[in-house]
Write a protein that holds these residues in place. Structure first.
Motif, PDB file in Angstrom:
ATOM      1  N   ASP A   1       0.802  -1.219   0.000  1.00 13.46           N
ATOM      2  CA  ASP A   1       0.000   0.000   0.000  1.00 13.46           C
ATOM      3  C   ASP A   1       0.836   1.271   0.000  1.00 13.46           C
ATOM      4  N   SER A   2       2.054   1.221   0.525  1.00 16.78           N
ATOM      5  CA  SER A   2       2.814   2.454   0.707  1.00 16.78           C
ATOM      6  C   SER A   2       4.031   2.578  -0.206  1.00 16.78           C
TER       7      SER A   2
ATOM      8  N   PHE B   1      10.992  -2.959  -6.393  1.00 22.06           N
ATOM      9  CA  PHE B   1      10.098  -3.535  -7.389  1.00 22.06           C
ATOM     10  C   PHE B   1       8.760  -2.804  -7.297  1.00 22.06           C
ATOM     11  N   PRO B   2       8.556  -1.778  -8.150  1.00 21.62           N
ATOM     12  CA  PRO B   2       7.291  -1.056  -8.116  1.00 21.62           C
ATOM     13  C   PRO B   2       6.133  -2.016  -8.394  1.00 21.62           C
ATOM     14  N   THR B   3       5.072  -1.883  -7.653  1.00 24.02           N
ATOM     15  CA  THR B   3       3.939  -2.796  -7.812  1.00 24.02           C
ATOM     16  C   THR B   3       3.046  -2.411  -8.980  1.00 24.02           C
ATOM     17  N   TRP B   4       3.280  -1.262  -9.595  1.00 22.57           N
ATOM     18  CA  TRP B   4       2.411  -0.785 -10.667  1.00 22.57           C
ATOM     19  C   TRP B   4       3.110  -0.710 -12.017  1.00 22.57           C
ATOM     20  N   THR B   5       4.351  -1.176 -12.115  1.00 25.29           N
ATOM     21  CA  THR B   5       5.103  -1.082 -13.362  1.00 25.29           C
ATOM     22  C   THR B   5       5.287  -2.465 -13.972  1.00 25.29           C
ATOM     23  N   PRO B   6       4.823  -2.683 -15.199  1.00 26.35           N
ATOM     24  CA  PRO B   6       5.069  -3.983 -15.843  1.00 26.35           C
ATOM     25  C   PRO B   6       6.564  -4.157 -16.119  1.00 26.35           C
ATOM     26  N   ILE B   7       7.051  -5.359 -15.958  1.00 27.06           N
ATOM     27  CA  ILE B   7       8.466  -5.658 -16.156  1.00 27.06           C
ATOM     28  C   ILE B   7       8.575  -6.697 -17.269  1.00 27.06           C
ATOM     29  N   ASP B   8       9.418  -6.426 -18.256  1.00 27.21           N
ATOM     30  CA  ASP B   8       9.642  -7.356 -19.365  1.00 27.21           C
ATOM     31  C   ASP B   8      10.689  -8.369 -18.930  1.00 27.21           C
TER      32      ASP B   8
END
Length: 64
Positions: free
Chosen positions: A8-9, A53-60
Motif C-alpha cells: 500500500d505504501s 520492485f514497483p507494484t504498478w510497473t510492468p516488467i519485461d
C-alpha cells in the motif's frame, strides 16, 4: 508472501544481498545490478541497499 497492507505504501524491497544469494552470487548478478542501478531501482533504506520492485510497473522478463 505479500500480506494485506504490504504494497500500500510503495514498492516491494528486496535487499541486494538477498537477491544476490538467491540468484547465484555476486558475479552472476553484477550485470543485472548494473542495469537496475542505471534505472534508479537500487535504493537505500536504513543504510542498506535494496532493489525496488514497483507494484504498478510492468516488467519485461524476456529483456536481455
Amino acid at each position: 508472501v505479500v500480506r494485506a497492507g504490504d504494497v500500500d505504501s510503495g514498492p516491494l524491497l528486496v535487499s541486494v544481498a538477498e537477491y544476490a544469494s538467491l540468484a547465484g552470487g555476486p558475479d552472476v548478478v553484477r550485470p543485472c545490478l548494473d542495469r537496475l542501478r542505471q534505472q534508479g531501482r537500487i535504493v537505500d533504506h536504513l543504510g542498506v541497499p535494496y532493489i525496488a520492485f514497483p507494484t504498478w510497473t510492468p516488467i519485461d522478463l524476456d529483456q536481455r
